[in-house]
Structure formats: C-alpha cells, structure tokens
Write an enzyme that holds these catalytic residues in place. Structure first.
Site, short mmCIF file in Angstrom:
data_model
loop_
_atom_site.label_atom_id
_atom_site.label_comp_id
_atom_site.label_asym_id
_atom_site.label_seq_id
_atom_site.Cartn_x
_atom_site.Cartn_y
_atom_site.Cartn_z
CB CYS A 143 -1.57 7.31 1.16
SG CYS A 143 -3.01 6.58 1.95
CD GLU B 233 -3.04 -1.09 0.45
OE1 GLU B 233 -3.08 -0.20 -0.43
OE2 GLU B 233 -3.96 -1.91 0.60
P1 NAD Z 1 8.37 4.76 4.73
O1 NAD Z 1 8.38 4.00 3.45
O2 NAD Z 1 9.49 5.68 5.01
O3 NAD Z 1 8.32 3.74 5.97
C1 NAD Z 1 7.27 2.81 6.12
C2 NAD Z 1 7.72 1.72 7.07
O4 NAD Z 1 8.78 0.98 6.47
C3 NAD Z 1 8.26 2.21 8.40
O5 NAD Z 1 7.80 1.36 9.42
C4 NAD Z 1 9.76 2.07 8.23
O6 NAD Z 1 10.46 1.93 9.45
C5 NAD Z 1 9.85 0.80 7.39
N1 NAD Z 1 11.08 0.62 6.65
C6 NAD Z 1 11.95 1.55 6.23
N2 NAD Z 1 12.96 0.97 5.54
C7 NAD Z 1 12.70 -0.36 5.51
C8 NAD Z 1 13.36 -1.49 4.95
N3 NAD Z 1 14.48 -1.36 4.26
N4 NAD Z 1 12.81 -2.70 5.12
C9 NAD Z 1 11.66 -2.86 5.80
N5 NAD Z 1 10.99 -1.82 6.37
C10 NAD Z 1 11.51 -0.59 6.22
O7 NAD Z 1 6.98 5.52 4.78
P2 NAD Z 1 6.44 6.55 5.87
O8 NAD Z 1 7.19 7.84 5.73
O9 NAD Z 1 6.35 5.93 7.20
O10 NAD Z 1 4.94 6.76 5.35
C11 NAD Z 1 4.59 7.67 4.38
C12 NAD Z 1 4.35 6.99 3.05
O11 NAD Z 1 3.38 5.96 3.21
C13 NAD Z 1 3.76 7.92 2.01
O12 NAD Z 1 4.35 7.70 0.77
C14 NAD Z 1 2.29 7.55 2.00
O13 NAD Z 1 1.62 7.86 0.80
C15 NAD Z 1 2.37 6.07 2.22
N6 NAD Z 1 1.10 5.56 2.75
C16 NAD Z 1 0.33 4.78 1.94
C17 NAD Z 1 -0.89 4.32 2.40
C18 NAD Z 1 -1.79 3.47 1.54
O14 NAD Z 1 -2.74 2.92 2.08
N7 NAD Z 1 -1.55 3.34 0.25
C19 NAD Z 1 -1.31 4.66 3.68
C20 NAD Z 1 -0.49 5.45 4.47
C21 NAD Z 1 0.72 5.89 4.00
#
Ligand code: NAD
Length: 519
Positions: free
Chosen positions: A257, A223
């Site tokens: 998002c 997502e």
């Molecule tokens: P992010 O991608 O920076 O982090 C998301 C999660 O991934 C965090 O828990 C982080 O610690 C973890 N992570 C980071 N590096 C990783 C790795 N190498 N391996 C495994 N896990 C890892 O995103 P964010 O800043 O927390 O959230 C914002 C983003 O999420 C925006 O792009 C937003 O659009 C998206 N989002 C999408 C939805 C949806 O339903 N489509 C909902 C909410 C947020």
C-alpha cells in the site's frame, strides 16, 4: 499451483461464531491486563519458534521471497508484541486526569479504557500475516475479541494466524477465523454484536464496509490504498536515494500500500538520478520466492499483472520513456513481471493517479521542492511519503507540508516497521489509525470518571438566582481569558460572596484551582 485447501465458512454459521466470540469477550474483559500478557508472551515465542515455517508459507501462498517475508512479515509482529506487553499495558492503565478547571479542583477524575467487544478484522492478501497479526494482538491486549477474515487469496496464512492464537492459550472463541470473501465479510458486518471493524484493503470496498458498519454504529478503522510519492531534492545522496527508492518501489513486487509509485525529482539531478535508479533496479533478480537468489517474486494473480501492463501502455501512449523492464517474463512464469522504470511521467498518466500496486515506478522532473510537494499532495491518496535530502532543515520544513499519515526522510515506510510509529492515512487512504499509542487508543472506549465526596451542591444546580447570574458572569470572563489582572479583579468581586461560594466549593482547593488556571 495448489498450496493447500480450506473450507469456506458458511454465512449461516457466522452469527454463531460471533456469539461465541462475544461470550469469550465477556469473560476476557474481566482478566487483568498483566494476565492478558501471559498468552501474548507465549504467542510471541511461538511466532519466533515457527518463523521459518511461517515465512515459507507466506512465500508459497502469497509470493514474496522467503527472506522478505522474514523481514517485513515476521519482524513487525514480534516488535509489536513487545511494544504491547510493555508500553501497551502502561497506556491502558487507568490514568488520573490533570484538569486545570478550577470548578473541578475538589474532585478526583480518572480515565478508564474499555474494550468495545467483538471486532471484525478484514484483511488483504498483500501482507497476510503481519497486518492481521499485529491488529489482533492489539485488540486482544485491550480486552476485545475478534474474528479474522483473511483474503480469499491467502486463506492458509489466515488459518495459521488463528492457530497461533489458539496454541498460545488465548481463551476459546476469542480469536476465530471466518474464511471466504465478500459474503462472509458482509455477514460479519451485519451482526449487531460486532462492535468494531478494522478493514485493510481497497478504497471502494473500504467505503462499502463503512456504509454497512454505520447501520449498527460500529467503530470503523480503514487502512486503505496509497499512491506514495518520493520527493528527491537536488542535494540528495544519489546512490543512497536510488537504493532506497528501488527497494520501496519493488518490495513485495510493488504490491505494498505504501510502495513508492511516483517520484518527483529536482530537474538539476534528473538524469543522474534516473541512471542511478535504473542501475539499482537492474540488479533486482526475479525468481521463485523460495530461492535464496531471488529479490522479487511473482505478482499475486493475473488481475495484478494486467493493471501494471495497462499503466505502462497508458504511460507510453502519453510520452513516457521506459528505461527498464516493461514485460512479463513468461519464461519464468506468467505472473513474473519485470521491475519497470518509466521516466518523463506526466500528471495525466494513469500510473501517476491510480494505485498501480505492482512493480512499476514513474519519475517526473520538477523545478523546485515546493513544486514537488504540491504535486505529491495533488492526489486523492495520502498514506505515506518520503523526502530525500542531506539537509535536515529542508526536510523538517517540507515534511509537515505533505498530506499523509507518515513521512520518512532518506528512507520509506519506516512508520510501519517501528512499533512506536502510528500507521494510517490522510484523505482516501484511510480513517483512524493502527499501531503505536494512537492506534491502541482507537481500540478502546475512554471513560471519564469524576468523584466528589464533599457533599456540597454544585454551583449550577437549582435554584437559579440573581447571585448565580452575577457569579457566573464574572467567572466566565476570567475562565475565557485568565490573566493575573483579571484574576485580581475576579477575586475582589468574589470576596464578598465567599461565604456563599463555600457552600459549593472547598475554598482552599478552589483558590489553588484558580492559580493553576493562570497558565
Ligand atoms: P480488497 O479491498 O479487494 O479486499 C480486502 C478484504 O475485503 C478481503 O478480505 C476481501 O475478501 C474483503 N471484502 C471484499 N468485499 C467485501 C465486502 N463487500 N464486505 C466486507 N469485506 C469484503 O483489497 P485487496 O485486494 O485484498 O488488498 C489490496 C488493497 O489493500 C490495496 O488497495 C492496498 O493499498 C490496500 N492495503 C492497504 C494497507 C494499509 O495499511 N493502508 C495495507 C495493505 C493493503
């Protein structure tokens, strides 16, 4: 400000945590569905009872206003739990397969839905309660176990989610938390016992997660980000549209998002629409998330504020007009960014291409609804979109043309709020789905079981013979294009072979099967 502290999970501890989850899963998958509902009901009641404390924790740790946390973070899990307890239980029951294939008319076939095992739920900070909570609810109802890794920006809410599952009486180890960032996420994904991952976050990290998951063939649901467009047609109700877009662009300080970031407006109503939207946005009150007078709180961290500023500067340098906002309100705090409206946006601006994820909405005039749809689709993202019009025929014609996972008409982001809706994106916005019927089926492995007790050998078993060649040929013609005429011809051809055929099929059942095949 320090809201609380948690201990980061050492990466060396993760294999043991996964093993405990796996053991819990082995016992849990044997628990009948109606029994799995019992802790789910207790979980729902706990959330309801503790809703004020949960909303306050979200407001303090993440920054959305308390009332907004109640609306957007507490409602969906309560609704999803009800969906799962009633619809979910029904959807996961073994189901008869109604095949029309005449070759299989003398048997009974059934779909069973099996859990995968242990899942990693890797969550973002922007909706730190509802996203993992609803995903975990669906995972455990369908017989899986899960490890939740919340964002390092919202660890306390993650801890609260685990605590609620424990106190609801789900078995020890079924839902566990892993605190930390990328190293912890990667350690979870490295374990071959983790059979699936629901990752919610940014596109680049999502890609990385999928690459890592591929090494052990895990099921992957992503997502990811969005750049949601709103298409405003000339016949739209201006006040209603402006109200709706103002909310959808600024909810959670634009850190959603699916927030509206691009608005395409038919030129005929461009200026009146801008006025109406500016008026709505001007009423938004920035303030402390716990104040009842607040509509919008701070952005989560400095990097968010900087991205918004970068998109505003880029738009201004390319001829964009700031109609409202544009500044950080330092007198309230360094993370309080004004709701910002930019008119005369062009396709090349960063804010029309990259996810801004902040309190900025950009508006561009277009000459027709078709042009609006074309521009809405000219993006690597495809999460959700909205159409604003009074004409249902126009909306119904345009909605399927939009390349995204859900479309709201005269509203926005409705699919997330409705537990019957499906959530997920096209293109870079994601892979797979969560929520609703389609989301639930992503979490289970369908198994097809076919039973036959006639004791007759299948027609296609050895030995191959000239007769089998002939019969196969006739049947192929009929099955490829079944018609009454061909059915009659096939029947005439098969009549002399009836005795032979009854060695393989029950004649009555097979005739019935052929009739049903004439659909
Ligand atoms: P992010 O991608 O920076 O982090 C998301 C999660 O991934 C965090 O828990 C982080 O610690 C973890 N992570 C980071 N590096 C990783 C790795 N190498 N391996 C495994 N896990 C890892 O995103 P964010 O800043 O927390 O959230 C914002 C983003 O999420 C925006 O792009 C937003 O659009 C998206 N989002 C999408 C939805 C949806 O339903 N489509 C909902 C909410 C947020």
């Amino acid at each position: 400000m320090v809201v609380g502290e948690v201990t980061v999970t050492p990466t060396e501890a993760i294999e043991g945590i996964v093993e405990r989850a796996h053991q819990a899963y082995l016992a849990w998958r044997e628990v009948p569905l109606h029994k799995r509902v019992e802790p789910m009901r207790r979980l729902k009641r706990l959330i309801l009872k503790e809703r004020h404390a949960i909303a306050e924790l979200i407001a303090r740790e993440q920054g959305k206003p308390y009332i907004e946390a109640m609306i957007v973070e507490l409602f969906p899990p309560l609704d999803v739990s009800a969906f799962l307890m009633y619809e979910g239980v029904r959807l996961l029951q073994p189901r008869r397969v109604r095949s029309k294939n005449p070759f299989f008319s003398d048997r009974r076939s059934t779909y069973y839905f099996h859990p995968y095992g242990v899942w990693a739920v890797i969550a973002p900070w922007n909706y730190p309660f509802t996203i993992p909570m609803t995903q975990l609810m669906a995972l455990v109802l369908s017989g899986n176990a899960a490890l939740l890794k919340p964002s390092p920006l919202t660890p306390l809410i993650g801890a609260k989610v685990e605590d609620l599952f424990k106190r609801a009486g789900f078995p020890e180890g079924l839902v566990q938390i892993v605190q930390g960032g990328a190293p912890q996420g990667e350690a979870m994904l490295a374990s071959p016992l983790v059979r699936g991952v629901i990752f919610t976050g940014s596109v680049p990290i999502g890609r990385r997660v999928a690459e890592q998951a591929a090494k052990t063939n895990k099921k992957v649901i992503l997502e990811l980000g969005g750049k949601d467009p709103a298409v405003v047609l000339a016949d739209a109700d201006l006040k209603h549209t402006a109200q709706g877009i103002a909310w959808a662009a600024m909810v959670n300080a634009g850190q959603t998002c699916a927030s509206v970031e691009r608005v395409y407006v038919e030129r005929r109503i461009y200026e009146p629409f801008l006025n109406a939207l500016r008026e709505e946005l001007a009423h938004i009150r920035l303030g402390h998330p716990m104040s009842q007078e607040t509509d919008m709180g701070p952005v989560v961290a400095r990097f968010q504020r900087e991205r918004v500023q970068k998109h505003i500067e880029d738009a201004c340098a390319q001829g964009g007009r700031i109609l409202l906002g544009g500044r950080v309100r330092e007198e309230i705090g360094e993370l309080y960014h004004e709701p910002t409206l930019i008119a005369d946006a062009t396709d090349a601006m960063l804010g029309m291409q990259e996810e801004t994820f902040g309190p900025l909405v950009m508006v561009q005039p277009v000459d027709s609804a078709e042009e609006a749809v074309r521009k809405a689709n000219a993006s690597a993202f495809g999460l959700t979109a909205s159409i604003w019009t009074r004409d249902p025929r126009k909306a119904q014609r345009l909605a399927p043309l939009l390349e995204c996972g859900s479309v709201s008409v005269n509203s926005h982001i409705v699919a997330y709020g409705d537990s019957y809706g499906v959530w997920g994106g096209f293109k870079d916005s994601g892979v797979g789905r969560t929520h609703g019927e389609f989301g639930l089926y992503e979490l289970v492995q369908p198994q097809y079981v076919s039973e036959v007790y006639t004791g007759k050998p299948e027609l296609w078993w050895y030995p191959y013979s000239e007769r089998v060649h002939r019969i196969t040929d006739w049947l192929m013609e009929f099955l490829a294009e079944p018609s009454l005429k061909l059915g009659g011809k096939t029947l005439r051809r098969l009549l002399p072979e009836m005795r032979y055929l009854t060695r393989h099929f029950s004649p009555l059942k097979m005739s019935g099967g052929f009739l049903r095949y004439l659909r």
